[in-house]
Design a protein around this motif. Structure first.
Motif: not given
Length: 529
Positions: A13-15, A30-41, A44-49
């Protein structure tokens, strides 16, 4: 929505926006395999951002790419995340609109100031083609540089491509200022009127980020190896899965496991059958292995990887007939011929592996990986271990065992050969230690017993069938036979004991087996012991 948003992640339920980092750039992040930014639950707001978040991540990766290029002296490559000028302008437009909304929500003074008509006119002149490259760079150069850094374009100043992108960014700014003016009057329903933006398709990808078969296998290999008492996947087993998935991917012209369909699975096995090069049993095994890899993908990410089920599960595997076991086994005459021929061989692989297999029922692959250190003596009797020690793999857990040296092997000089051998592998290749012995032994046997004469014979596994029959003929107890051959009946007693205490009894069981008659180099038959 035309498809799933690229770099979109949904979990519980989180995007979030998630971008995989190319392996060669990970040391700079920093040897990370991916970068991720949380967009909340809020979906519609997650899609917009989402677009702004992806652009931010891509800029971080772009900085890492610049560092890598500077460190290695490499020239910049093609864009990592290419977008058209229309798509870049659309993303830029939405970014400005979102920023406008954020300012209105946080500062009451913002909406009290109208748009600057002179500035708007400059953007209009920009997309109309009235401005020089220098004037365009002054107007939208910073945003164009961000697009380059994000890996969306490789356009350079002085080219038609760069100028077209600069004009598109002028359209984005002019339309964003028009929305700002409308919102100042309370109208929040305005949409772009310029065809570049009005007719632009959403920046969606018809497919989610690819998940290759190798990605899934790599994850499973790591999972199996994790933990103190882990049971890693054997290297040959991993190779088998990779090879069969590669064959499927080559046939369907895609390595992306996320796009597999049942129709493709059915078409693939039918094409293999129609080619007539592989038996149905092999084709069935290939389908089962690809299906297994797909199941691993579902187990790792059931919410996103075919949540409705593995598309290959409903495909009926090919049927096949099996030859009776006795047809695949060596006859006594064939065993006599092969063992007699082996006696004349100088290469240890051909001299000893047939004998070892004949008097133990070992798999050829197990015999081929034996080392000098596997042989040991207890109370004057020699044994050898079939073990996973030293990164070796066995077919099953029950394959780990200790086998008494049969008197026929001792009489042949096996123990003397082992004592004189160098430490490590007994059967080495000509140019490297570790080699696959199965195809070499099979080809060697077929030089003695041609396929045309005995197509049913299994040149490698035939020893295993014959040894089972020798045990039955000479009344070797079933539990001893199962242990020596590494078979299991699933009984709980197999989990107990099996210490050195049993070795004398095991040797006594082996001694019940009468030797296979062979012919000396001088032509007479060695008597049965």
């Amino acid at each position: 929505m035309a498809g799933k948003l690229r770099h979109w992640k949904e979990r519980n339920g989180r995007f979030s926006a998630r971008v995989v980092i190319p392996p060669y750039l990970r040391p700079y992040l920093d040897d990370k395999a991916e970068l991720e930014i949380q967009l909340g639950g809020d979906r519609r707001a997650a899609i917009r951002n989402h677009a702004a978040a992806v652009a931010s991540i891509q800029r971080q990766i772009g900085i890492a790419r610049q560092k890598h290029d500077a460190a290695t002296g490499q020239r910049p490559k093609t864009p990592a995340y290419p977008l058209t000028a229309q798509q870049i302008a659309l993303r830029d437009y939405h970014s400005q609109i979102d920023f406008d909304a954020e300012l209105r929500a946080n500062d009451s003074r913002y909406a009290q100031f109208g748009v600057d008509p002179d500035e708007a006119q400059r953007f209009r002149d920009g997309f109309a083609g009235k401005l020089s490259d220098d004037e365009l760079e002054e107007l939208v150069g910073a945003r164009l540089a961000r697009a380059r850094l994000a890996g969306n374009t490789d356009a350079v100043k002085g080219t038609d491509k760069w100028r077209a992108l600069a004009q598109a960014l002028c359209v984005a700014s002019y339309e964003a200022m028009a929305r700002e003016d409308e919102r100042n009057e309370g109208d929040f329903a305005g949409k772009p009127t310029h065809p570049l933006l009005a007719e632009a398709p959403p920046i969606y990808n018809d497919e989610p980020d690819p998940i290759t078969f190798d990605n899934i296998i790599d994850d499973e290999v790591k999972r199996r190896a994790r933990g103190k008492n882990a049971k890693p996947l054997p290297a040959l087993t991993v190779k088998k899965y990779r090879d069969h998935c590669a064959a499927f991917g080559k046939w369907r012209k895609s390595k992306n496991a996320l796009t597999v369909t049942a129709a493709e699975g059915k078409g693939w096995i039918e094409s293999l059958q129609d080619a007539g090069e592989l038996g149905n049993r092999t084709v069935k095994a290939m389908l089962q292995n690809v299906r297994t890899v797909m199941n691993w993908g579902r187990q790792n990410d059931p919410a996103n990887f075919f949540p409705s089920g593995n598309p290959l599960n409903g495909i009926k595997a090919p049927d096949y007939t099996t030859l009776p076991s006795y047809l695949r086994a060596f006859t006594m005459d064939e065993a006599k011929l092969v063992l007699t021929t082996a006696r004349r061989e100088e290469k240890p692989m051909f001299r000893w592996i047939p004998w070892l297999c004949a008097y133990s029922g070992m798999r050829v692959s197990e015999a081929g990986s034996l080392r000098k250190e596997d042989f040991f003596e207890v109370n004057g009797r020699w044994f050898w271990k079939v073990t996973t020690v030293g990164n070796r793999s066995l077919k099953t857990a029950s394959s780990e065992r200790r086998i008494p040296v049969h008197k026929a092997l001792a009489d042949e000089g096996l123990v003397d050969f082992v004592k004189a051998a160098k430490p490590g592998r007994l059967f080495r290749g000509d140019t490297k230690d570790s080699v696959l012995v199965q195809p070499r032994i099979s080809t060697w046997v077929r030089g003695i017993i041609p396929f045309e004469e005995r197509p049913e014979l299994s040149p490698n596994h035939g020893w295993r069938h014959l040894f089972e029959d020798l045990c039955r003929r000479d009344h070797v107890p079933e539990d001893a036979r199962n242990y020596i051959t590494g078979r299991t009946d699933g009984g709980s007693q197999e989990q107990y004991g099996r210490s050195e205490v049993m070795l004398p009894g095991l040797a006594a069981a082996m001694d019940q087996i009468h030797a296979i008659p062979t012919v000396h180099n001088y032509g007479h038959t060695r008597p049965t012991s």
